[in-house]
Design an enzyme around this catalytic site. Structure first.
Site, mmCIF file in Angstrom:
data_model
loop_
_atom_site.group_PDB
_atom_site.id
_atom_site.type_symbol
_atom_site.label_atom_id
_atom_site.label_comp_id
_atom_site.label_asym_id
_atom_site.label_seq_id
_atom_site.Cartn_x
_atom_site.Cartn_y
_atom_site.Cartn_z
ATOM 1 N N LYS A 73 -7.582 8.872 105.921
ATOM 2 C CA LYS A 73 -7.352 9.697 107.100
ATOM 3 C C LYS A 73 -7.210 8.825 108.122
ATOM 4 O O LYS A 73 -6.215 8.776 109.005
ATOM 5 C CB LYS A 73 -8.573 10.645 107.272
ATOM 6 C CG LYS A 73 -8.614 11.126 108.821
ATOM 7 C CD LYS A 73 -7.265 12.042 109.077
ATOM 8 C CE LYS A 73 -7.275 12.549 110.621
ATOM 9 N NZ LYS A 73 -6.192 13.207 110.907
ATOM 10 N N CYS B 165 -5.672 11.819 117.923
ATOM 11 C CA CYS B 165 -5.900 11.081 116.820
ATOM 12 C C CYS B 165 -5.640 9.663 116.945
ATOM 13 O O CYS B 165 -6.516 8.876 116.944
ATOM 14 C CB CYS B 165 -4.884 11.711 115.770
ATOM 15 S SG CYS B 165 -4.865 13.306 115.409
HETATM 16 N N1 SAJ Z 1 4.746 8.534 120.323
HETATM 17 C C1 SAJ Z 1 5.344 7.399 120.704
HETATM 18 N N2 SAJ Z 1 6.494 6.935 119.868
HETATM 19 C C2 SAJ Z 1 6.503 7.756 118.525
HETATM 20 C C3 SAJ Z 1 5.684 8.837 118.105
HETATM 21 C C4 SAJ Z 1 4.624 9.191 118.902
HETATM 22 O O1 SAJ Z 1 5.178 7.066 121.461
HETATM 23 O O2 SAJ Z 1 7.572 7.281 117.723
HETATM 24 C C5 SAJ Z 1 3.480 9.042 121.085
HETATM 25 C C6 SAJ Z 1 3.665 10.429 121.553
HETATM 26 O O3 SAJ Z 1 4.332 10.547 122.838
HETATM 27 C C7 SAJ Z 1 2.211 10.754 121.799
HETATM 28 C C8 SAJ Z 1 1.393 10.035 120.749
HETATM 29 O O4 SAJ Z 1 2.496 8.984 120.487
HETATM 30 O O5 SAJ Z 1 1.985 10.475 123.133
HETATM 31 C C9 SAJ Z 1 1.029 10.697 119.378
HETATM 32 O O6 SAJ Z 1 2.318 11.424 119.190
HETATM 33 P P1 SAJ Z 1 1.996 12.048 117.545
HETATM 34 O O7 SAJ Z 1 3.663 12.493 117.404
HETATM 35 O O8 SAJ Z 1 1.605 11.158 116.676
HETATM 36 O O9 SAJ Z 1 1.106 13.478 117.545
HETATM 37 P P2 SAJ Z 1 -0.168 13.281 117.264
HETATM 38 O O10 SAJ Z 1 -1.155 12.749 118.152
HETATM 39 O O11 SAJ Z 1 -0.586 15.209 117.425
HETATM 40 O O12 SAJ Z 1 -0.415 12.962 115.635
HETATM 41 C C10 SAJ Z 1 -0.693 13.932 114.842
HETATM 42 C C11 SAJ Z 1 -1.306 13.120 113.815
HETATM 43 N N3 SAJ Z 1 -1.770 14.079 112.617
HETATM 44 C C12 SAJ Z 1 -3.152 13.961 112.255
HETATM 45 O O13 SAJ Z 1 -3.846 13.182 112.752
HETATM 46 C C13 SAJ Z 1 -3.448 15.099 111.345
HETATM 47 C C14 SAJ Z 1 -0.234 12.249 112.958
HETATM 48 O O14 SAJ Z 1 -0.901 11.445 111.831
HETATM 49 C C15 SAJ Z 1 0.893 12.855 112.457
HETATM 50 O O15 SAJ Z 1 2.013 11.946 112.217
HETATM 51 C C16 SAJ Z 1 1.486 13.796 113.798
HETATM 52 O O16 SAJ Z 1 0.680 14.560 114.410
HETATM 53 C C17 SAJ Z 1 2.740 14.490 113.123
HETATM 54 O O17 SAJ Z 1 3.865 14.080 113.532
HETATM 55 O O18 SAJ Z 1 2.409 15.449 112.691
#
Ligand code: SAJ
Length: 433
Positions: free
Chosen positions: A211, A265
């Site tokens: 995780k 996360c």
């Molecule tokens: N972000 C970037 N660049 C990227 C992707 C995201 O700067 O290429 C930023 C986003 O703007 C945000 C942050 O990172 O501020 C997190 O974005 P995220 O897409 O990872 O969203 P989260 O935080 O909701 O991540 C969750 C996580 N899932 C769990 O912990 C169960 C992550 O592992 C998943 O990949 C993501 O959801 C998902 O895509 O489902």
């Protein structure tokens, strides 16, 4: 056979899983420490803000047919066949340790009430070794029962994402880390009722590492993109063009650079993973990546401060509109939002900040404006921090007329540099030299 399930913690993780088990015919009790949330759920209402497809309807249905009841009373654990613990486990980066108060209190209350033969599963994200060093001792010492013998114990890390809570639980694979093989198999049986994705049996510590590593991995991927963005700024080229061409190469998946990494996360899971080996080894790469991502909001604010400096404009008293307060596009979730660091960096220089966000209703101490054009009227600069779809459709000519000085900082590649300059804006984007 499972009949009665208790979910401890009815937040982003607990409420969707409670509703899904209830919808499959289980008698589900959702335990929450705050009576307001309990009352809300018992009225059939969803305690989660933001757009969660099908969740409000599902909660209404299962509360109506009495398959889901919320309470603050842990005595319901007595009749539980399975108890899922879904409480928050934040990381205190000052003390550099997990904040397990909610987890400890939940475990103690569960152990004081649970019966022999019960299956206890931790869904909250925890540092590797926590099951062995904290969860098991609290449960055994308080209940006077033996894990693996009198009750079963496992770790099934959640994989939720705001905006896709039900979808992720139903479709993503899950890791079922059991204290022994019997437990892992019981976990597979239980989750097979609600999870269509693959269920992978393993042990507790492997589940804990999977995780935290899966999110630390994503944090490192994003940090790499952010570092290439900083390089492209220095070289005067566009990182998004670089990214597009890099990803034409096989097996490449360069992520999106931007104004920072927020959420519940990614900002903490690499810290939890490294905490799991505290005193044994000091992970380097993932901590470097975490520190680089933490600097991105400050860098984004710095792009604006540099423009003011170049133009000989004193920042003090300047009206700056920050567009996007949620940490994720088209979401109202503000946990660990990079926008706060952007705002604080500019406020420290004396700027007067307006905040606009179409989804976030309120945030302590910050007025969130709902009308975009009103929020930028008379502003000296706009910084786009979150890529809400609304921002991609704004009327640039109208913006230019409304702004005092047409300075735009683009933290999420919402606009094309050439177009912005043609329209007479002073435009700077993260990763765009
Ligand atoms: N972000 C970037 N660049 C990227 C992707 C995201 O700067 O290429 C930023 C986003 O703007 C945000 C942050 O990172 O501020 C997190 O974005 P995220 O897409 O990872 O969203 P989260 O935080 O909701 O991540 C969750 C996580 N899932 C769990 O912990 C169960 C992550 O592992 C998943 O990949 C993501 O959801 C998902 O895509 O489902």
């Amino acid at each position: 056979m499972f009949k009665n399930i208790v979910i401890v913690g009815t937040g982003y993780v607990g409420i969707p899983v409670a509703a899904m088990f209830a919808d499959k015919g289980f008698n589900v009790i959702g335990i929450n420490r705050t009576k307001d949330k309990v009352d809300l759920i018992n009225k059939g209402l969803c305690p989660i803000e933001g757009d969660e497809p099908n969740l409000p309807e599902l909660i209404k249905k299962v509360v109506k047919n009495k398959k889901l009841v919320a309470t603050t009373d842990y005595s319901y654990c007595k009749n539980a066949d399975a108890i899922l613990i879904c409480v928050e486990t934040p990381f205190d980066s000052e003390k550099w340790e997990p904040h397990y108060d909610s987890l400890k209190s939940a475990l103690t209350s569960v152990a004081q009430n649970m019966s022999k033969g019960c299956l206890v599963i931790v869904e909250s994200t925890i540092a590797p070794t926590t099951m062995e060093s904290l969860v098991k001792p609290i449960l055994e010492n308080t209940s006077k029962m033996k894990a693996g013998k009198d009750f079963l114990l496992g770790n099934c890390p959640e994989r939720v994402m705001p905006g896709k809570l039900l979808y992720n639980i139903e479709n993503l694979s899950r890791v079922c880390g059991g204290i022994n093989e019997e437990t892992s198999n019981k976990m597979l049986e239980l989750y097979s009722h609600i999870v269509k994705g693959e269920l992978y049996p393993t042990d507790c510590i492997t589940a804990e590492v999977v995780k935290t590593a899966e999110n630390a991995y994503r944090d490192v991927e994003i940090a790499f993109a952010n570092e290439v963005a900083l390089i492209c700024e220095k070289l005067g080229i566009n990182v998004y063009e670089v990214r597009e061409l890099v990803n034409k190469a096989p097996y490449r998946n360069m992520h999106l650079p931007g104004a920072g990494v927020g959420g519940h996360c990614l900002p903490k899971d690499s810290l939890l993973l490294s905490y799991g080996v505290k005193g044994i080894m000091k992970p380097e790469l993932m901590i470097l990546a975490r520190n680089l991502n933490k600097k991105m909001p400050i860098h984004t604010a710095g792009l604006l401060l540099n423009i003011f400096k170049e133009k000989g404009i004193n920042v003090k008293g300047k009206k700056i509109t920050v567009c996007g307060f949620a940490y994720l596009e088209n979401s109202d979730d503000t946990r660990n939002t990079p926008a706060l660091d952007v705002i604080n960096t500019l406020k420290e220089k004396g700027a007067v900040i307006q905040v606009h966000d179409p989804f976030v209703k309120s945030y302590e101490g910050i007025e969130i404006k709902k009308n975009f054009y009103e929020s930028i009227d008379g502003s000296d600069a706009i910084i786009f921090v979150t890529a809400h779809s609304e921002y991609k459709k704004v009327d640039l000519s109208k913006i230019k007329k409304l702004m005092n000085t047409p300075i735009i900082i683009d933290g999420r590649n919402i606009f094309e540099k050439e177009e912005m300059i043609k329209k007479g804006f002073i435009y700077k984007g993260v990763g765009k030299g």
